[in-house]
Design an enzyme around this catalytic site. Structure first.
Site, short mmCIF file in Angstrom:
data_model
loop_
_atom_site.label_atom_id
_atom_site.label_comp_id
_atom_site.label_asym_id
_atom_site.label_seq_id
_atom_site.Cartn_x
_atom_site.Cartn_y
_atom_site.Cartn_z
N ARG A 147 -2.37 -1.73 -10.39
CA ARG A 147 -2.43 -1.54 -8.95
C ARG A 147 -2.75 -0.35 -9.01
O ARG A 147 -3.34 0.80 -8.93
CB ARG A 147 -1.58 -1.81 -8.50
CG ARG A 147 -1.44 -1.61 -6.96
CD ARG A 147 -0.84 -1.85 -5.99
NE ARG A 147 0.69 -2.29 -6.13
CZ ARG A 147 1.93 -1.79 -7.31
NH1 ARG A 147 1.50 -0.54 -6.59
NH2 ARG A 147 2.88 -2.44 -7.24
N ASP B 169 -15.78 11.45 7.54
CA ASP B 169 -16.42 10.05 7.06
C ASP B 169 -18.45 10.88 6.57
O ASP B 169 -18.91 11.02 8.02
CB ASP B 169 -16.16 9.69 8.60
CG ASP B 169 -16.62 8.11 7.91
OD1 ASP B 169 -17.39 7.81 7.54
OD2 ASP B 169 -16.20 6.60 8.04
N TYR C 102 -16.80 6.20 13.94
CA TYR C 102 -16.38 4.41 13.70
C TYR C 102 -15.33 3.66 14.98
O TYR C 102 -14.48 4.16 15.05
CB TYR C 102 -16.45 4.42 12.50
CG TYR C 102 -16.56 2.97 11.87
CD1 TYR C 102 -17.51 2.33 12.52
CD2 TYR C 102 -15.96 2.33 11.16
CE1 TYR C 102 -17.05 1.00 11.76
CE2 TYR C 102 -15.26 0.92 10.84
CZ TYR C 102 -16.44 0.75 10.76
OH TYR C 102 -16.47 -0.86 10.76
#
Ligand SMILES: *Cc1c(COP(=O)(O)O)cnc(C)c1O
Length: 379
Positions: free
Chosen positions: A46, A171, A99
Site C-alpha cells: 500500500r 481536473d 464532473y
C-alpha cells in the site's frame, strides 16, 4: 526532448535490472527486510509498489513535475487532493459545471465533514474573486468543463489564488498533460481520471494527482497511504501501457473531433455544437493560449429531446455509454449518466438540458462516425 519523445523515454521506458521494454508487475504485498536496522525502500504494497512507482514517475513526467501519485480511480484522486489541502471549517470555490461525481463529493460527502463550497461560472475569473471567503483554501477548476466545454482562463484564476494565498487544483482529465500542462500555467495540483484518455482503452479505472510542490506532495502521499485508495500493480502496468500511445491517440482523436464538430454545425437537426476548437466557441482564444489542442470531446444540443433519444436508439457504430477517452467512440447522455447526480432544476440552470448528448470521438475513420450519426438522426 520534445513532448512525444518524452512520454516514451523519460520514465517507465525500461526495467532497470533487465533492460526489458516493459516494466514488470510486482504483485508482492510485502518484502523481506534483510537488514532490520536500515529503512527499507520497499516495505508494504500500500505504501509503495515498484510497478506503481514507475507509473507515478511517468505521471509526474507527463505534467513536467517531480511528484506523481496513482489512485484506484479518478474520484479517489480528487478526494485525496481535496483532503490533502482541506480540514473542517475550510471552503472550496469550484467550477459550476464540474464532473457529476465531483459535484456529489462536494455537496453530499465532504460537506458532512464541515467543508463548504461555492460553485461559480469560471468563464469569468471575477466570479472566482467574488466567491473567495476568509476560509477559502482551495480553488478547484475543471477546464474545459463537462459536458459544455466551457473554458476557464487558467492563468487569471491562478493569479487571483496567489494574491490570496489559496491553493489551486485542476481536473485535467479532458485535455491530458499532452495538450494542457497546467502546472506550467501555475496550478498547484493537477488531477486526472486516468480512466479516460490516459488509460485510453476503456479497460481501466484509475486516477492521478501530480504536483511540483514538495509540501503538497507530502500531504497527498500521506492521504494516499492513510486512506489506501492506491492503484494496483496490474492496473499500474495497464496505465503505463496506455500512456505509451497517448500522443498518437490524441492527435488522431482531436483531428476527428474537429472534423465531426465542423460537420455537426451544418446539420439542421443540431441547434448548438460545443467544441472549443470552433472559432465561434466563446473559449476558443483562451484555450489556444493555454493548450496545444482542443481535445476529443464534442457536445451537441439537438433540436429536440426526441431527436437525442432517437439517435441513442439508432446508432450502430457509436457505443451509448458512460465515460470517454477510449479508442472507440462513445456517445453519452449527461442527463442519465455523468450528470444524473445533479438535481434537474440545477442541471437545467447550468445549461445541461435533456436535448444534449456528449460525443467522445475515437480512432475510427471519421467518415464512418459521421455516416452513423447521420443515419441515426434521420428519424
Ligand atoms: C470520469 C471523470 C472523473 C472521475 O473519474 P473515475 O475514474 O470515474 O473515478 C473525474 N473528472 C472527470 C472530468 C471525469 O471525466
Amino acid at each position: 526532448m520534445k513532448r512525444k519523445t518524452e512520454i516514451l523515454h523519460s520514465a517507465a521506458s525500461r526495467d532497470k535490472s533487465t533492460g526489458a521494454l516493459s516494466i514488470p508487475i510486482y504483485p508482492a504485498s510485502t518484502y523481506h527486510q534483510a537488514d532490520i536496522d536500515t529503512e527499507p525502500q520497499w516495505e508494504y504494497g500500500r505504501s509503495a509498489n515498484p510497478t506503481r512507482s514507475e507509473a507515478e514517475k511517468l505521471l509526474a513526467s507527463l505534467e513536467g513535475c517531480k511528484h506523481g501519485f496513482a489512485f484506484s480511480s479518478g474520484m479517489a484522486a480528487i478526494a485525496a487532493a481535496i483532503t490533502a489541502v482541506l480540514k473542517a471549517g475550510d471552503h472550496i470555490v469550484a467550477t459550476q459545471d464540474i464532473y457529476g461525481g465531483s459535484y456529489r463529493y462536494l455537496t453530499k460527502y465532504i460537506s458532512a465533514f464541515g467543508v463548504t463550497h461555492t460553485f461559480v461560472d469560471m468563464t469569468n475569473p471575477d466570479n472566482v474573486l467574488k466567491a473567495i471567503q476568509k476560509n477559502t483554501r482551495l480553488i478547484l477548476m475543471e477546464t474545459p468543463s463537462n459536458p459544455l466545454l466551457r473554458v476557464t482562463d487558467i492563468r487569471a484564476v491562478v493569479a487571483i489564488a496567489k494574491q490570496h494565498g489559496i491553493v489551486t487544483a485542476l481536473d485535467n482529465t479532458f485535455m491530458t498533460p499532452y495538450l494542457q500542462r497546467v502546472l506550467d500555467l501555475g496550478v498547484d495540483i493537477s488531477i486526472h481520471s486516468a480512466t479516460k484518455f490516459l488509460g485510453g482503452h476503456s479497460d481501466l479505472i484509475a486516477g492521478a494527482v501530480m504536483t511540483a510542490d514538495k509540501r503538497l506532495a507530502n500531504e497527498v502521499k500521506f492521504v494516499q497511504n492513510a486512506c489506501g485508495s492506491v492503484l494496483s500493480p496490474n492496473d499500474s502496468w495497464m496505465l503505463i501501457r496506455g500512456i505509451k500511445t497517448l500522443s498518437a491517440r490524441m492527435d488522431v482523436q482531436c483531428a476527428n473531433a474537429m472534423k465531426l464538430a465542423q460537420w455537426l454545425i451544418t446539420r439542421d437537426w443540431v441547434s448548438e455544437v460545443y467544441y472549443p476548437g470552433l472559432p465561434t466557441h466563446p473559449g476558443h482564444d483562451n484555450i489556444k493560449s493555454q493548450a496545444s489542442g482542443f481535445g476529443a470531446v464534442v457536445s451537441v444540443k439537438l433540436d429536440s429531446v426526441g431527436r437525442a433519444i432517437a439517435i441513442m436508439k439508432k446508432v450502430r457504430l457509436w457505443s451509448v455509454a458512460v465515460s470517454l477517452g477510449g479508442v472507440e467512440s462513445i456517445l453519452s447522455y449527461p442527463r442519465k449518466m455523468s450528470h444524473a447526480a445533479i438535481p434537474p432544476e440545477e442541471r437545467h440552470a447550468l445549461g445541461i438540458t435533456d436535448d444534449i448528448v456528449r460525443l467522445s470521438v475515437g480512432l475510427e475513420d471519421v467518415e464512418d462516425l459521421i455516416d452513423d450519426l447521420s443515419n441515426a438522426a434521420a428519424y
